[in-house]
Write a protein that holds these residues in place. Structure first.
Motif, mmCIF file in Angstrom:
data_model
loop_
_atom_site.group_PDB
_atom_site.id
_atom_site.type_symbol
_atom_site.label_atom_id
_atom_site.label_comp_id
_atom_site.label_asym_id
_atom_site.label_seq_id
_atom_site.Cartn_x
_atom_site.Cartn_y
_atom_site.Cartn_z
ATOM 1 N N ASP A 72 56.083 77.084 24.259
ATOM 2 C CA ASP A 72 56.159 77.693 22.931
ATOM 3 C C ASP A 72 55.491 76.756 21.921
ATOM 4 O O ASP A 72 54.676 75.927 22.308
ATOM 5 N N ARG A 130 64.361 89.915 20.326
ATOM 6 C CA ARG A 130 64.310 90.035 21.794
ATOM 7 C C ARG A 130 65.583 89.509 22.453
ATOM 8 O O ARG A 130 65.858 89.823 23.603
ATOM 9 N N TYR A 138 54.491 86.091 20.826
ATOM 10 C CA TYR A 138 54.321 86.640 19.460
ATOM 11 C C TYR A 138 53.718 85.500 18.658
ATOM 12 O O TYR A 138 54.347 84.459 18.486
ATOM 13 N N SER A 172 61.307 86.421 16.783
ATOM 14 C CA SER A 172 61.659 86.396 18.208
ATOM 15 C C SER A 172 63.151 86.677 18.444
ATOM 16 O O SER A 172 63.552 86.942 19.580
ATOM 17 N N MET A 187 47.361 80.640 23.437
ATOM 18 C CA MET A 187 48.026 80.507 22.140
ATOM 19 C C MET A 187 47.785 79.099 21.568
ATOM 20 O O MET A 187 47.510 78.932 20.382
ATOM 21 N N SER A 215 56.965 76.946 13.048
ATOM 22 C CA SER A 215 56.291 78.117 13.624
ATOM 23 C C SER A 215 55.892 79.090 12.507
ATOM 24 O O SER A 215 54.881 79.776 12.627
HETATM 25 O O1 PMV Z 1 60.334 83.785 15.887
HETATM 26 P P1 PMV Z 1 59.501 82.661 15.414
HETATM 27 O O2 PMV Z 1 58.973 82.869 14.035
HETATM 28 O O3 PMV Z 1 60.196 81.334 15.575
HETATM 29 O O4 PMV Z 1 58.172 82.597 16.356
HETATM 30 C C1 PMV Z 1 58.222 82.393 17.735
HETATM 31 C C2 PMV Z 1 56.906 81.947 18.236
HETATM 32 C C3 PMV Z 1 56.860 81.538 19.692
HETATM 33 O O5 PMV Z 1 58.095 81.015 20.116
HETATM 34 C C4 PMV Z 1 55.794 80.462 19.852
HETATM 35 C C5 PMV Z 1 56.445 82.705 20.592
HETATM 36 C C6 PMV Z 1 57.484 83.758 20.845
HETATM 37 O O6 PMV Z 1 57.093 84.904 21.058
HETATM 38 O O7 PMV Z 1 58.692 83.440 20.916
#
Ligand code: PMV
Length: 381
Positions: A325, A187, A41, A184, A284, A234
């Motif tokens: 990541d 999930r 993501y 994330s 990415m 992120s």
């Molecule tokens: O959930 P966030 O905003 O910390 O974004 C996660 C981004 C990545 O870890 C790089 C990719 C992912 O899908 O977990």
């Protein structure tokens, strides 16, 4: 050094005081693992809602996790009084982070939970990670998943995932709420392999398990080459992604890549999955390096590690593939039966690296309260 520790929570006296401690029966515990994205993501179509620009696919982990204890402080009815204690157990150092975001998140969550509220009042929260933050493990994923479940449990008086489902708070709902803290995080509600589908709007969230944790257990060796805090969060990375000329090209190919990755998981084809996840992670990072301003999460160590791994694979001595990541530390995906031998080889080539041995896990749970937990909350260490 290969290590994993689960330590007692460390609590800041300034955040939780003895006077706030009520009967243990009031408390609920949530355990949420982190997850490693195989298809990432990256980029938000709606930053306020954490709505993703693309579908993603992850494997839920087992050991890298957050454990959150929550209970209601009946004496404080104002949500501004939430008492949040964040401990960092891995390094044995107490770290108290900025509480603004989790507090705001809890205020919104309490509004969402209005129809189910059994106990009202501010929350006391103690949360601990089994791994260091900012090391290439999504602490925000496990952190917000655990915070959502613990807070929902405490406010509604439910102490199990089944109990929450019984009053109408399904894992889908929990995932939807957790996403608002960190995308994330949604999930981490499910075990095994999980697909988060973008849908048309935030309200049409689909986050579903596509294969459970028994379908194909894999090992994830998290190779901590560098444990420094990352320079660009992120959140900032997501917003920079669209300035890269590669972003639209990336988005156009992702649906097909996700289909191929799902097929590789279905067929338990590690080489096929490995090739897909390496191409995906590098893409990415290519988007980030070509963004404006350019952003580099790679370190020199990462580059050396990738070169070493590819060489080792070419000579047939290692069957493992990496993903990365938003940080410099690779996750190596391999068969569980090969993991110890591979860790040994990594140790030989990168003696300063710390390796966290993880594997496919089963998603959130609400363990039962024990005396040990009470000791942790009441007195700290
Ligand atoms: O959930 P966030 O905003 O910390 O974004 C996660 C981004 C990545 O870890 C790089 C990719 C992912 O899908 O977990």
């Amino acid at each position: 050094m290969v290590e994993h520790r689960t330590a007692a929570p460390h609590i800041s006296e300034s955040h939780i005081s003895e006077s706030h401690v009520s009967e243990p029966l009031d408390a609920v515990i949530a355990f949420a693992p982190s997850n490693i994205a195989l298809i990432k993501y990256w980029g938000k179509s709606d930053p306020d809602q954490n709505w993703p620009a693309n579908d993603s696919l992850s494997m839920t982990l087992n050991r890298a996790a957050t454990r959150t204890i929550a209970r209601i402080n009946r004496a404080a009815n104002d949500s501004a009084d939430h008492q949040l204690g964040f401990g960092e157990t891995f390094t044995n150092n107490l770290r108290v982070r900025d509480m603004t975001k989790p507090k705001k998140f809890l205020e919104q969550l309490r509004v969402e939970l209005k129809p189910w509220l059994r106990h009202d009042g501010a929350l006391e929260i103690v949360t601990t990670n089994s791994f260091p933050s900012a090391c290439g493990i999504a602490s925000s994923a496990s952190g917000y998943a655990a915070l959502t479940v613990a807070a929902a449990g405490a406010w509604t008086g439910q102490t199990s995932i089944e109990g929450l489902a019984g009053i109408g708070i399904s894992k889908d709902k929990l995932a939807n709420w957790a996403r608002q803290g960190s995308g994330s995080a949604c999930r981490s509600m499910h075990g095994g392999f999980v697909r988060w589908v973008r849908g048309e709007t935030a309200g049409q969230q689909v986050c579903e398990q596509i294969f459970d944790e028994h379908h194909w257990p894999l090992a994830d060796l998290i190779v901590v080459l560098d444990s420094k805090q990352k320079q660009v969060s992120s959140t900032e990375g997501h917003s920079r992604a669209f300035s890269s000329p590669l972003m639209n090209i990336r988005l156009a190919g992702l649906e097909e890549r996700l289909k191929c990755a799902s097929a590789a998981i279905r067929n338990k084809d590690l080489e096929q999955l490995g090739q897909i996840i390496e191409a995906e992670a590098l893409e990415m990072h290519a988007v980030m390096m070509t963004a404006n301003p350019p952003t580099q999460y790679f370190s020199q160590g990462t580059v050396r590690f990738i070169a070493w791994l590819r060489q080792a694979r070419a000579t047939g001595s290692i069957a493992a593939w990496f993903t990365l990541d938003a940080g410099p530390n690779p996750h190596l995906i391999c068969r569980p039966e090969d993991s110890l031998q591979i860790a040994e080889k990594i140790r030989g080539a990168f003696p300063d690296a710390r390796i966290i041995m993880d594997s496919t896990g089963s998603g959130v749970s609400m363990p039962r309260w024990t005396g040990e937990d009470r000791g942790g909350v009441a007195h700290g260490h």
